[in-house]
Design a protein around this motif. Structure first.
Motif, PDB file in Angstrom:
ATOM      1  N   ARG A 196      70.950  94.193  63.135  1.00  0.00           N
ATOM      2  CA  ARG A 196      70.644  95.610  63.089  1.00  0.00           C
ATOM      3  C   ARG A 196      70.232  96.431  64.177  1.00  0.00           C
ATOM      4  O   ARG A 196      68.957  96.069  64.580  1.00  0.00           O
ATOM      5  CB  ARG A 196      69.936  95.806  62.002  1.00  0.00           C
ATOM      6  CG  ARG A 196      69.887  97.523  61.527  1.00  0.00           C
ATOM      7  CD  ARG A 196      69.200  97.740  60.194  1.00  0.00           C
ATOM      8  NE  ARG A 196      69.616  96.654  59.071  1.00  0.00           N
ATOM      9  CZ  ARG A 196      70.786  97.222  58.459  1.00  0.00           C
ATOM     10  NH1 ARG A 196      71.343  98.412  58.844  1.00  0.00           N
ATOM     11  NH2 ARG A 196      71.158  96.571  57.293  1.00  0.00           N
ATOM     12  N   GLN A 202      81.694  98.793  67.549  1.00  0.00           N
ATOM     13  CA  GLN A 202      82.361  98.656  66.167  1.00  0.00           C
ATOM     14  C   GLN A 202      83.819  98.563  66.728  1.00  0.00           C
ATOM     15  O   GLN A 202      84.165  98.784  67.642  1.00  0.00           O
ATOM     16  CB  GLN A 202      82.295  99.861  65.451  1.00  0.00           C
ATOM     17  CG  GLN A 202      80.784 100.000  64.678  1.00  0.00           C
ATOM     18  CD  GLN A 202      81.063 101.155  63.691  1.00  0.00           C
ATOM     19  OE1 GLN A 202      81.150 102.263  63.969  1.00  0.00           O
ATOM     20  NE2 GLN A 202      80.481 100.978  62.494  1.00  0.00           N
ATOM     21  N   GLU A 271      75.967  91.627  55.320  1.00  0.00           N
ATOM     22  CA  GLU A 271      77.642  92.396  55.670  1.00  0.00           C
ATOM     23  C   GLU A 271      77.693  92.240  57.178  1.00  0.00           C
ATOM     24  O   GLU A 271      77.157  92.447  57.894  1.00  0.00           O
ATOM     25  CB  GLU A 271      77.309  93.732  55.317  1.00  0.00           C
ATOM     26  CG  GLU A 271      78.442  94.471  55.527  1.00  0.00           C
ATOM     27  CD  GLU A 271      78.621  95.922  55.520  1.00  0.00           C
ATOM     28  OE1 GLU A 271      77.859  96.490  54.646  1.00  0.00           O
ATOM     29  OE2 GLU A 271      79.437  96.802  55.994  1.00  0.00           O
ATOM     30  N   ARG A 318      77.407  92.089  65.295  1.00  0.00           N
ATOM     31  CA  ARG A 318      77.315  91.168  64.116  1.00  0.00           C
ATOM     32  C   ARG A 318      78.306  89.857  64.188  1.00  0.00           C
ATOM     33  O   ARG A 318      77.815  88.946  63.876  1.00  0.00           O
ATOM     34  CB  ARG A 318      77.438  91.979  62.828  1.00  0.00           C
ATOM     35  CG  ARG A 318      76.401  92.685  62.408  1.00  0.00           C
ATOM     36  CD  ARG A 318      76.332  93.300  61.228  1.00  0.00           C
ATOM     37  NE  ARG A 318      75.222  94.173  61.036  1.00  0.00           N
ATOM     38  CZ  ARG A 318      75.002  95.241  60.063  1.00  0.00           C
ATOM     39  NH1 ARG A 318      75.715  94.992  58.875  1.00  0.00           N
ATOM     40  NH2 ARG A 318      73.994  96.063  59.885  1.00  0.00           N
TER      41      ARG A 318
HETATM   42  P1  ATP Z   1      74.185  98.240  56.622  1.00  0.00           P
HETATM   43  O1  ATP Z   1      74.502  98.266  54.890  1.00  0.00           O
HETATM   44  O2  ATP Z   1      74.078  96.943  56.985  1.00  0.00           O
HETATM   45  O3  ATP Z   1      73.360  99.290  57.215  1.00  0.00           O
HETATM   46  P2  ATP Z   1      76.552  99.829  56.652  1.00  0.00           P
HETATM   47  O4  ATP Z   1      77.342  99.523  55.378  1.00  0.00           O
HETATM   48  O5  ATP Z   1      75.767 101.075  56.906  1.00  0.00           O
HETATM   49  O6  ATP Z   1      75.830  98.417  57.107  1.00  0.00           O
HETATM   50  P3  ATP Z   1      79.070 100.642  57.880  1.00  0.00           P
HETATM   51  O7  ATP Z   1      78.539 101.654  57.881  1.00  0.00           O
HETATM   52  O8  ATP Z   1      79.984 100.304  56.771  1.00  0.00           O
HETATM   53  O9  ATP Z   1      77.683  99.607  57.712  1.00  0.00           O
HETATM   54  O10 ATP Z   1      79.575  99.904  59.283  1.00  0.00           O
HETATM   55  C1  ATP Z   1      80.375  99.052  59.536  1.00  0.00           C
HETATM   56  C2  ATP Z   1      80.265  97.999  60.112  1.00  0.00           C
HETATM   57  O11 ATP Z   1      79.577  98.047  61.425  1.00  0.00           O
HETATM   58  C3  ATP Z   1      79.268  97.091  59.605  1.00  0.00           C
HETATM   59  O12 ATP Z   1      79.739  96.160  58.716  1.00  0.00           O
HETATM   60  C4  ATP Z   1      78.225  96.411  60.752  1.00  0.00           C
HETATM   61  O13 ATP Z   1      79.224  95.012  61.284  1.00  0.00           O
HETATM   62  C5  ATP Z   1      78.413  97.192  61.995  1.00  0.00           C
HETATM   63  N1  ATP Z   1      77.001  97.910  62.019  1.00  0.00           N
HETATM   64  C6  ATP Z   1      76.551  98.941  61.268  1.00  0.00           C
HETATM   65  N2  ATP Z   1      75.371  99.411  61.387  1.00  0.00           N
HETATM   66  C7  ATP Z   1      75.126  98.443  62.257  1.00  0.00           C
HETATM   67  C8  ATP Z   1      73.861  98.157  63.164  1.00  0.00           C
HETATM   68  N3  ATP Z   1      72.898  98.998  62.923  1.00  0.00           N
HETATM   69  N4  ATP Z   1      73.755  97.339  64.147  1.00  0.00           N
HETATM   70  C9  ATP Z   1      74.923  96.519  64.160  1.00  0.00           C
HETATM   71  N5  ATP Z   1      76.110  96.559  63.507  1.00  0.00           N
HETATM   72  C10 ATP Z   1      76.236  97.366  62.719  1.00  0.00           C
END
Ligand code: ATP
Length: 441
Positions: A196, A202, A271, A318
């Motif tokens: 995180r 992405q 996730e 991730r």
């Molecule tokens: P989380 O619940 O872990 O904060 P999210 O459900 O808000 O994630 P999404 O908005 O669905 O995440 O984002 C899609 C993908 O982008 C996530 O599955 C993750 O792989 C990546 N992602 C999201 N936030 C982060 C972050 N702060 N750091 C690294 N990767 C991220």
């Protein structure tokens, strides 16, 4: 995780950003091997999702887009996490993670435990909402009219460019648009190494279908399975992966379904990717906000409609952390403990390392390495015993080590040693390229 973080730094995969200034929380830099691994993961995704498909095309859009984008998407009003402050340690925490976050003053306790031990719930402030978007200003003015945001996800510009891309590519619904790019979220508590962070990348794909429930559901199921299988192709251990379907109360009001792909990290199942059936909410929102028609005319059926969308959204960082965790192994080689990164050869940073047995053999070994580097990322290593060189390359996951020895001068063969089995075989120098091509398929 500690071992992994230390290896990642020691071997040049990942450094803390701005380390000489004490670091900056939630930001990371990728070193020489990290960038190779990252590019290999991105290419592997791009090939699977775009290049090898007839019905998915790629784009690359700007990080800052018109601020109205984020009003229409709902991010300005709703993209927030619940936050509390601790009155003693002054730390700020995500209110829904208190049971797992360490207290700022007593890291052996969670924030929740610490608050209870002290003054009870009064130790923490009331929960308030914190918007995660980073703000910036466009141009010389610093007022509301110049305010813009660093994008918190890449997909909104896939929606706003839907019409342009559809027209130029002459794609017919159903089809998808994919992109890889940086996103920014001002996370309240960045943690778990690169899991995180506040700046991350992405890989997202929006697949447009007829807004017919059965049709959208069919593609949703297709993409959930397709995306799950992708992780096996990447070489991730199947027993560490699972799908988690969102309960009804977790879904956004417009969403018809959502499945997370989760990996079992040392800190628990978390996730990696979300696959969602988002109905035609996104395009409809942008049509309302912009006043532009983003509907699609179906030549075959003579129908005009706003397509529904199946979204696949995965973080590069991730995925990279998953690849590192999954590949890390310790075993014994020649009576010595070794650390070995068992990357799938397809994504390993170095595909092969070339060793001259003696420095006297540097010239022909260099010639071989220069020839191989035209096609594969290779390393030349002539320092220390062959055993030491093997250990060094096991630790960065190089699948093949190639030794040029004195016999090579006469029989025109080299010894190829396999990282995982440690077996060795003699291969003709003029067959080495074919050999690697075959093994890296
Ligand atoms: P989380 O619940 O872990 O904060 P999210 O459900 O808000 O994630 P999404 O908005 O669905 O995440 O984002 C899609 C993908 O982008 C996530 O599955 C993750 O792989 C990546 N992602 C999201 N936030 C982060 C972050 N702060 N750091 C690294 N990767 C991220």
């Amino acid at each position: 995780m500690e071992k992994l973080v230390s290896l990642a730094k020691r071997r040049g995969f990942i450094f803390q950003s701005s380390e000489i200034y004490g670091g900056i929380n939630g930001f990371w830099d990728y070193g020489p091997l990290g960038v190779e691994l990252r590019n290999n993961i991105k290419n592997f995704w791009w090939n699977h999702m775009v290049r090898l498909r007839d019905n998915v095309i790629g784009i690359d859009t700007s990080i800052i887009c018109h601020p109205k984008t984020w009003v229409a998407s709902g991010h300005v009003d709703c993209f927030s996490d619940p936050m509390v402050d601790c009155k003693t340690c002054k730390g700020r925490f995500r209110a829904d993670h208190l049971g797992s976050l360490p207290c700022g003053q007593k890291p052996s306790l969670t924030v929740e435990q610490c608050a209870q031990q002290k003054k009870g719930p009064g130790e923490l402030t009331e929960v308030r909402q914190f918007n995660l978007m980073f703000e910036t200003y466009i141009g010389a003015l610093r007022d509301e009219s110049a305010k813009a945001y660093l994008r918190p996800e890449t997909c909104q510009s896939i929606f706003t460019q839907f019409k342009n891309v559809q027209i130029v590519s002459r794609q017919k619904v159903p089809f998808g648009i994919a992109q890889i790019g940086k996103s920014f979220r001002n996370e309240i508590t960045p943690r778990n190494f690169i899991f995180r962070s506040r700046e991350f990348e992405q890989m997202e794909m929006e697949f447009f279908t007829k807004p017919d429930e059965a049709e959208a559901q069919k593609w949703y199921e297709y993409w959930v399975e397709e995306r799950f299988q992708w992780f096996f192709k990447l070489g991730i251990k199947p027993d560490k992966l699972r799908k988690r379907e969102h309960a009804k109360d977790e879904l956004a009001h417009y969403a018809k379904g959502c499945v997370d792909v989760e990996y079992e990290f040392p800190f628990g199942f978390s996730e990696l990717e979300g696959i969602a059936n988002r109905s035609n909410y996104d395009l409809t929102q942008h049509m309302k906000a912009s006043g532009k028609d983003l509907s699609y005319f179906d030549d075959a059926t003579k129908e005009k409609y706003v397509p529904a969308v199946i979204e696949s959204s995965l973080g590069v960082d991730r995925t990279l952390l998953t690849v590192l965790v999954d590949a890390y192994d310790e075993d014994v080689a020649d009576g010595e403990e070794r650390i070995v990164m068992r990357f799938s050869p397809k994504i390993a940073p170095f595909k092969a390392a070339i060793f001259p047995l003696s420095r006297k053999l540097a010239e022909p070994a260099t010639k071989l390495e220069h020839d191989l580097r035209q096609e594969f990322n290779t390393d030349f290593d002539d320092v220390g015993s062959i055993g030491k060189r093997y250990r060094r390359h096991d630790e960065v996951g190089t699948p093949f080590c190639i030794t040029y020895d004195f016999d090579s001068e006469n029989d025109h063969q080299v010894t190829i040693r396999h990282r995982d089995s440690m077996q060795q075989e003699r291969v003709s120098i003029d067959k080495v390229k074919d050999y690697l091509r075959e093994k890296l398929k």
